[in-house]
Structures are given as structure tokens and as C-alpha cells.
Design an enzyme around this catalytic site. Structure first.
Site, PDB file in Angstrom:
ATOM      1  N   LYS A 118      40.641 -53.125   9.961  1.00 21.35           N
ATOM      2  CA  LYS A 118      40.901 -54.088  11.049  1.00 21.35           C
ATOM      3  C   LYS A 118      39.620 -54.278  11.872  1.00 21.35           C
ATOM      4  CE  LYS A 118      42.843 -52.595  15.001  1.00 21.35           C
ATOM      5  NZ  LYS A 118      42.099 -52.871  16.232  1.00 21.35           N
ATOM      6  N   ASN A 119      38.973 -53.172  12.217  1.00 21.68           N
ATOM      7  CA  ASN A 119      37.826 -53.254  13.137  1.00 21.68           C
ATOM      8  C   ASN A 119      36.546 -53.712  12.468  1.00 21.68           C
ATOM      9  OD1 ASN A 119      39.546 -52.568  15.132  1.00 21.68           O
ATOM     10  ND2 ASN A 119      38.811 -50.467  15.390  1.00 21.68           N
ATOM     11  N   ARG A 123      41.748 -58.034  22.988  1.00 22.33           N
ATOM     12  CA  ARG A 123      40.450 -58.029  23.657  1.00 22.33           C
ATOM     13  C   ARG A 123      39.312 -58.235  22.666  1.00 22.33           C
ATOM     14  NH1 ARG A 123      38.478 -55.035  26.654  1.00 22.33           N
ATOM     15  NH2 ARG A 123      36.518 -54.638  25.598  1.00 22.33           N
ATOM     16  N   CYS A 137      43.260 -52.790  29.553  1.00 24.93           N
ATOM     17  CA  CYS A 137      44.385 -52.645  28.627  1.00 24.93           C
ATOM     18  C   CYS A 137      44.949 -51.253  28.872  1.00 24.93           C
ATOM     19  CB  CYS A 137      43.935 -52.843  27.187  1.00 24.93           C
ATOM     20  SG  CYS A 137      43.027 -51.448  26.553  1.00 24.93           S
ATOM     21  N   ARG A 144      37.789 -51.137  30.159  1.00 25.92           N
ATOM     22  CA  ARG A 144      37.141 -51.797  29.023  1.00 25.92           C
ATOM     23  C   ARG A 144      36.315 -53.016  29.449  1.00 25.92           C
ATOM     24  NH1 ARG A 144      40.968 -51.490  24.010  1.00 25.92           N
ATOM     25  NH2 ARG A 144      38.954 -51.522  22.950  1.00 25.92           N
ATOM     26  N   PRO A 145      35.325 -52.812  30.284  1.00 22.00           N
ATOM     27  CA  PRO A 145      34.457 -53.916  30.721  1.00 22.00           C
ATOM     28  C   PRO A 145      33.593 -54.433  29.573  1.00 22.00           C
ATOM     29  CG  PRO A 145      33.566 -51.819  31.430  1.00 22.00           C
ATOM     30  CD  PRO A 145      34.896 -51.513  30.817  1.00 22.00           C
ATOM     31  N   ILE A 146      32.948 -55.579  29.809  1.00 18.84           N
ATOM     32  CA  ILE A 146      32.036 -56.125  28.783  1.00 18.84           C
ATOM     33  C   ILE A 146      30.643 -56.364  29.383  1.00 18.84           C
ATOM     34  CG2 ILE A 146      33.883 -57.201  27.415  1.00 18.84           C
ATOM     35  CD1 ILE A 146      33.070 -59.903  28.700  1.00 18.84           C
ATOM     36  N   ASP A 147      30.299 -55.567  30.400  1.00 17.51           N
ATOM     37  CA  ASP A 147      29.005 -55.758  31.066  1.00 17.51           C
ATOM     38  C   ASP A 147      27.819 -55.616  30.119  1.00 17.51           C
ATOM     39  OD1 ASP A 147      30.134 -53.031  31.269  1.00 17.51           O
ATOM     40  OD2 ASP A 147      28.104 -52.553  31.911  1.00 17.51           O
ATOM     41  N   GLN A 148      27.917 -54.761  29.125  1.00 23.24           N
ATOM     42  CA  GLN A 148      26.786 -54.581  28.196  1.00 23.24           C
ATOM     43  C   GLN A 148      26.623 -55.795  27.283  1.00 23.24           C
ATOM     44  OE1 GLN A 148      24.756 -51.744  28.400  1.00 23.24           O
ATOM     45  NE2 GLN A 148      25.999 -51.581  30.262  1.00 23.24           N
ATOM     46  N   ASP A 165      39.728 -43.049  18.157  1.00 21.28           N
ATOM     47  CA  ASP A 165      40.911 -43.676  17.539  1.00 21.28           C
ATOM     48  C   ASP A 165      41.726 -42.682  16.727  1.00 21.28           C
ATOM     49  OD1 ASP A 165      39.375 -46.933  16.867  1.00 21.28           O
ATOM     50  OD2 ASP A 165      40.078 -45.965  18.691  1.00 21.28           O
ATOM     51  N   ILE A 214      35.700 -41.208  25.607  1.00 18.87           N
ATOM     52  CA  ILE A 214      35.408 -42.631  25.461  1.00 18.87           C
ATOM     53  C   ILE A 214      36.228 -43.491  26.418  1.00 18.87           C
ATOM     54  CG2 ILE A 214      35.289 -44.563  23.835  1.00 18.87           C
ATOM     55  CD1 ILE A 214      33.335 -42.284  23.151  1.00 18.87           C
ATOM     56  N   ARG A 225      49.813 -54.071  15.143  1.00 15.51           N
ATOM     57  CA  ARG A 225      48.482 -54.644  15.358  1.00 15.51           C
ATOM     58  C   ARG A 225      47.464 -53.989  14.441  1.00 15.51           C
ATOM     59  NH1 ARG A 225      46.615 -55.098  21.404  1.00 15.51           N
ATOM     60  NH2 ARG A 225      44.897 -55.898  20.163  1.00 15.51           N
TER      61      ARG A 225
END
Ligand code: EPZ
Length: 431
Positions: A22-23, A104, A128, A133-137, A316, A338, A408
Site C-alpha cells: 500500500k505504502n 492523508r 489523525c 502528522r504535520p507536513i512542514d518538512q 507500523d 515516531i 484501508r
């Protein structure tokens, strides 16, 4: 909504096949935005997240055939694991909130859209169940490549006539952040390096796909990735690598139930940390042609686990190993480094008789002689997998509710486990 019902007890024996990752699939499908024409992907898992990504790509102007039609004249039915994506012109550059809030990983269209089309408007994913779970990077890297970033009304807008190569240093290794920046750099003008890059196998797989499309990516799988931008990429055909987390989940199921299971079509080199911990727990793990065989021990030994970016122990797999620890002879300690809230499964396992104490990011698990079946609630993807595992060894019946979380990331898990002897079925109409 569906639920999954399990009567615990049987040892699992036989063979089980792992689906495509999936990933790995999600960034690879998003990468189709980087080119025009038709690409075909094989061994794509038939999951809700894949359908969501295809829906998003169609909103942006792609044509998604899922499953791709069977070859002309063939009598075979269309294979649900083959996806064909045709991207002519991008007709919209907005990834809307109603879609992004359900997945996301939609943020993976950000890099390709800016790189190929010069702009993107993506809903901020928001938090979530497992964390902020930011996306600043992701944004810091795109800005370093010349994108103008504006955050307003819950959306991030990124614009750039043409991205230019740059030195990108991630504060922390981020999987989708590395993937977004690699895709953006592939079409940028000039050379980029991504430092402190994530090393996950899914990052390496995306780099393989980008290079097949004509990109020039080197060093994926290490913490420094070099990308020489090119002007154009071309469509491809590609088969996706197996899902290492699904494989690890089945390996834990075998170890838990004193089973003997051959997990087929998985790659041992993607599972070193998981295999090491299974062996510490007393399981016998051997590579066989076409997969990995796991024999569960009569007595499960306690294990201490600290989740880390790859090649460390994967976050995971944390919830799945917690179930193993509940059945171990002794005390185990698990530290989740994490995500800040990835213990949603603990209270549900406690209702089945597990003895777990949480202190900040650390869980202390004292093994108990037995778990008992109960109705339990799934909260996130891997937590729901851990509840299925607990149901396999609990005395009596377990009913896992809200299994849309599970669907999912696991393709019909009940259909895969039943041939191994699991007493498991899906029931409809549960709240
Ligand atoms: C990917 O999520 C996976 N999802 C997750 O799998 C996996 O748990 C995670 O990597 C870690 O391995 C996909 O690949 C689609 P990160 P991602 O960015 O990329 C922080 C599953 O179960 N961070 O590597 O979103 C972040 O908060 C899912 O299949 C920032 O601070 O994870 C986290 O603490 C769940 N700023 C850490 O980094 C950023 O800009 C690692 O997150 C990005 C991340």
C-alpha cells in the site's frame, strides 16, 4: 458497517500470500501526474486507500481504470490488482478537504502537481488518530526549490514557474516528505540533494519507478538522495513490491498461535528488524524459496521494542508486537518514538485481559496466561490489525467493529487467514 468475528484458538498452518505494498503504491500512483500518457501498474493491492487515490487523480484530470480492462480477446476477467492511469492534461490542481481528510497520503500529489503544473492547492491533512502528522518538512523543501507557499482556509497553495534544484535538509526522516521532494526534484531545473532522507523500501521503490520514467535519482535507500532534474518523464509499466507490514502482521499471527506458516511473496531484506524481534520472542524464522516460514514457540519470550525510522523497528508493526507481548512469559517494554498517540489499541486489548501500563511514549506489558474474546473497536489501521491478532488467540469470540479502518491496509484479511485454520468471518450491519 462491517465487523469481523473470530473464534480464538486454532494454530495457523499453511501458506498465505502477501499483496502489493500500500505504502509503495500510493506515491507511485501519484507519480503518474509527472508525465502524460498511460502507465500500467501490476500487483497493486485492492484497498480502499488505492481507490481513494485513484478518485483524487481523476479529480485532477487523470483517467483511472481500476481494474484495468483485460487484454483484448482474452477470456480472463479484469484483474483488480492492475491499475491503468492515463494523464493527459491536468484539469484541476486542488486536492479537496473531503478527500484528503479520509486519506492523508493525498498530500503525495503536492510535489508532482507543482513540478509538472506549476501549482497545487492541497487541503492540509489535519491530524489523525495516531498523531498531529504535520507536513512542514514537505513545505520547507518545496520552498527551498523556489515554490511560493501560502497557508489559508485549511489549504496549502504552492506555486512555482519551474522548481529549481536545491540542497534539501529534512529535520527528521519523513517517508512521504522524502517521496514528495524526490518527485518534485525529478522535474526541477538542476541538481538537488535530499539529506536526512527516509530510507524505507517504499522510498527506494518510488526512486526505481521515477528512474524507469526517465528521472535521474541516486542514493534512494540511504539518507542522502541525489536528483538531477530532467525536462520530461514518460509513462511506464511496473509491478509493485510486496507489502512488508502485511507480511509482518501474518508472521506475528503464526508466532502467536504456535503455528507454522509460509508467508509467500515477501522480501526478507525488508523485514530484518521484525525477524530479529520474532526470533527474540522464541519464534523460528527461516527464508524459503518464495517467502519466509515462521514457526511459533510453545512459550513466547518477552521482547523490548523501540520504534525507529527504517532500518529500525517499524512503527507500523508496534501494535502487532504488543499483542505478542501480552502473551509472553514475562515483562516487555515498547517505546513508540515516531507517533505521539499510537497506543489506541491498548485500552481495547485491556478489555480482553491484557496487562499494559502506559507511561508517556512507553508501554510496559506484563504477559498474561490468557486473553478472552470481547467486542472491541478499531480506531486506526494497525490498531485494528492488532485486535484481529488478539482475537486469534483469545478464548471465545472477539468481534472487531469498524473494520473500515482495517480495509484501508489489508486486502480481505479474513479470506486470507481462513485457509490457515482461523475461525474468522466478516459480518455486516454492525455499529
Ligand atoms: C508514512 O507516513 C506511512 N504512510 C505510515 O504508514 C508510517 O507509519 C510512517 O510513514 C512512518 O513509517 C505512507 O507511507 C502512506 P512520516 P508519513 O512523515 O510519511 C513527523 C500505515 O499504517 N513529521 O515518516 O505520514 C510525523 O509527525 C501508515 O500504513 C513532521 O514532523 O510519516 C511523525 O512523527 C500509518 N513533519 C514522523 O515525522 C513533516 O513534515 C514520521 O512521519 C512530516 C513528518
Amino acid at each position: 458497517m462491517d465487523a469481523i468475528q473470530i473464534e480464538g484458538g486454532p494454530r495457523l498452518e499453511g501458506e498465505i500470500r502477501v499483496s502489493g505494498s500500500k505504502n509503495a503504491s500510493l506515491p507511485i500512483l501519484a507519480a503518474s501526474l509527472l508525465t502524460s500518457g498511460s502507465s500500467t501498474f501490476h500487483n497493486v493491492p485492492a484497498l480502499n486507500d488505492i481507490r481513494t487515490m485513484c478518485r483524487l487523480l481523476e479529480l485532477l484530470g487523470a483517467e483511472a481504470e481500476l481494474p484495468a480492462p483485460a487484454p483484448k480477446g482474452s477470456r480472463r476477467k479484469a484483474d483488480p490488482h492492475i491499475v491503468k492511469l492515463t494523464t493527459k492534461a491536468i484539469k484541476d490542481t486542488t486536492a479537496p478537504y473531503e478527500l484528503v481528510k479520509t486519506m492523508r497520503a493525498s498530500v503525495l500529489v503536492l510535489g508532482p502537481l507543482v513540478a509538472r503544473h506549476g501549482q497545487a492547492r492541497v487541503s492540509l491533512p489535519g491530524g489523525c488518530a495516531i498523531g498531529a502528522r504535520p507536513i512542514d518538512q514537505h513545505l520547507k523543501g518545496l520552498e527551498a526549490m523556489g515554490a511560493k507557499i501560502v497557508l489559508e482556509h485549511g489549504y496549502v497553495t504552492a506555486k512555482a514557474k519551474r522548481l529549481r534544484g536545491a540542497r534539501l535538509v529534512c529535520d527528521i526522516p519523513t517517508v512521504t516528505g522524502t517521496e514528495n521532494l524526490m518527485m518534485a526534484a525529478a522535474l526541477a531545473k538542476g541538481h538537488s540533494t535530499i539529506e536526512n532522507a527516509a530510507r524505507e523500501p517504499e522510498v527506494e521503490e518510488l526512486a526505481r519507478v521515477l528512474n524507469k520514467m526517465g528521472a535521474r535519482v541516486r542514493g534512494a535507500g540511504t539518507s542522502v538522495i541525489d536528483v538531477d532534474g530532467v525536462d520530461e518523464l514518460h509513462p511506464i509499466e511496473h509491478a509493485i513490491i510486496p507489502d512488508r507490514i502485511e507480511a509482518g502482521t501474518f508472521m506475528v499471527a503464526a508466532a502467536l498461535t504456535r503455528g507454522n506458516v509460509l508467508v509467500r511473496d515477501c522480501l526478507p531484506e525488508h523485514l530484518d528488524a521484525v525477524i530479529a524481534k520474532l526470533r527474540s520472542a522464541g519464534a523460528t524464522v527461516t527464508a524459503e524459496s518464495g517467502g519466509i516460514r515462521v514457526k511459533g514457540p510453545t512459550t513466547i519470550l518477552p521482547v523490548d521494542i523501540t520504534t525507529q525510522p527504517f532500518p529500525g523497528f517499524p512503527t507500523d508493526m508496534q501494535a502487532q508486537f504488543m499483542v505478542l507481548a501480552t502473551r509472553a512469559k514475562g515483562q516487555s517494554v515498547i517505546t513508540e518514538n515516531i507517533f505521539e498517540n499510537r497506543y489506541m489499541h491498548v485500552q481495547e486489548l485491556a478489555r480482553m485481559g491484557a496487562d499494559i501500563m502506559i507511561e508517556g511514549r512507553t508501554a510496559i506489558i506484563r504477559g498474561v496466561p490468557r486473553l478472552t474474546g470481547a467486542p472491541v473497536m478499531a480506531t486506526d489501521l494497525r490498531a485494528s490489525a492488532s485486535l484481529i491478532l488478539a482475537g486469534l488467540v483469545a478464548e471465545g469470540r472477539t468481534e472487531v467493529l469498524r473494520v473500515y479502518h482495517l480495509d484501508r491496509g489489508y486486502e480481505r484479511i479474513e479470506k486470507k487467514l481462513r485457509p490457515l485454520g482461523a475461525r474468522i468471518k466478516r459480518v455486516k450491519g454492525r455499529m
